[in-house]
Design a protein around this motif. Structure first.
Motif, mmCIF file in Angstrom:
data_model
loop_
_atom_site.group_PDB
_atom_site.id
_atom_site.type_symbol
_atom_site.label_atom_id
_atom_site.label_comp_id
_atom_site.label_asym_id
_atom_site.label_seq_id
_atom_site.Cartn_x
_atom_site.Cartn_y
_atom_site.Cartn_z
ATOM 1 N N HIS A 87 0.822 -1.213 0.000
ATOM 2 C CA HIS A 87 0.000 0.000 0.000
ATOM 3 C C HIS A 87 0.852 1.257 0.000
ATOM 4 C CE1 HIS A 87 -3.782 -2.092 0.658
ATOM 5 N NE2 HIS A 87 -3.095 -2.914 1.425
ATOM 6 N N THR A 88 0.510 2.166 -0.886
ATOM 7 C CA THR A 88 1.024 3.529 -0.888
ATOM 8 C C THR A 88 -0.181 4.422 -1.192
ATOM 9 O OG1 THR A 88 1.515 3.574 -3.250
ATOM 10 C CG2 THR A 88 3.279 2.783 -1.801
ATOM 11 N N PRO A 89 -0.109 5.697 -0.857
ATOM 12 C CA PRO A 89 -1.269 6.566 -1.130
ATOM 13 C C PRO A 89 -1.662 6.598 -2.610
ATOM 14 C CG PRO A 89 0.206 7.633 0.417
ATOM 15 C CD PRO A 89 0.904 6.384 -0.054
ATOM 16 N N TRP A 90 -0.693 6.730 -3.507
ATOM 17 C CA TRP A 90 -1.025 6.819 -4.931
ATOM 18 C C TRP A 90 -1.581 5.499 -5.457
ATOM 19 C CZ3 TRP A 90 1.117 3.679 -8.603
ATOM 20 C CH2 TRP A 90 2.295 3.008 -8.256
ATOM 21 N N LEU A 91 -1.054 4.375 -4.957
ATOM 22 C CA LEU A 91 -1.525 3.068 -5.405
ATOM 23 C C LEU A 91 -2.931 2.799 -4.875
ATOM 24 C CD1 LEU A 91 -0.735 0.601 -7.033
ATOM 25 C CD2 LEU A 91 0.362 -0.321 -5.002
ATOM 26 N N ASP A 92 -3.175 3.160 -3.636
ATOM 27 C CA ASP A 92 -4.519 2.992 -3.081
ATOM 28 C C ASP A 92 -5.531 3.885 -3.807
ATOM 29 O OD1 ASP A 92 -3.682 1.056 -1.331
ATOM 30 O OD2 ASP A 92 -3.440 2.424 0.359
ATOM 31 N N ALA A 93 -5.111 5.081 -4.199
ATOM 32 C CA ALA A 93 -5.991 5.959 -4.978
ATOM 33 C C ALA A 93 -6.312 5.330 -6.332
ATOM 34 C CB ALA A 93 -5.348 7.331 -5.163
#
Length: 135
Positions: A87-93
């Motif tokens: 999980h990373t913020p951009w990947l979760d987005a």
């Protein structure tokens, strides 16, 4: 073991498009038609696994045997599923978009790996039967 059975890149391309359409239709209309969760969710996952096998066949057949492509498809499908644990913020987005959900999914499930493997096995079996019929 056996060579690839759909026989041509066009055959694999058409089969891939049909499987993609079936998966999208199942996801879109499965619940409105009253299909249970297990059919909609895991049926679509099985179709996704079959699609991975067909794309690999499109790229590598007839140089690589179907059984080898099936093993590679299972490994790639499992890797995509395991990637859901990262999980990373951009990947979760991205995962929250329709494209992200369809391509890499949102939530890890070991049952998806089982479904992918079943879909790959069915696609490989059909490929083998078509190969036998072509001989």
């Amino acid at each position: 073991m056996f060579k690839n059975g759909l026989g041509s890149r066009a055959g694999y391309a058409v089969a891939t498009l049909l499987v993609i359409a079936a998966g999208l239709l199942l996801r879109r209309f499965g619940y409105p038609f009253g299909l249970p969760f297990i059919i909609v969710n895991y049926g679509a996952a099985a179709l996704w696994g079959g699609m991975v096998f067909l794309i690999l066949s499109l790229l590598f057949a007839p140089r690589v045997r179907s059984l080898n492509l099936a093993v590679l498809a299972v490994v790639l499908s499992a890797a995509v599923e395991l990637f859901r644990l990262y999980h990373t913020p951009w990947l979760d987005a991205f995962r929250l978009t329709l494209t992200g959900a369809l391509l890499i999914g949102r939530i890890f499930s070991i049952w998806n790996i089982v479904s992918y493997t079943l879909g790959i096995a069915v696609a490989c079996f059909i490929d083998a039967k078509l190969s036998q019929a072509a001989r």
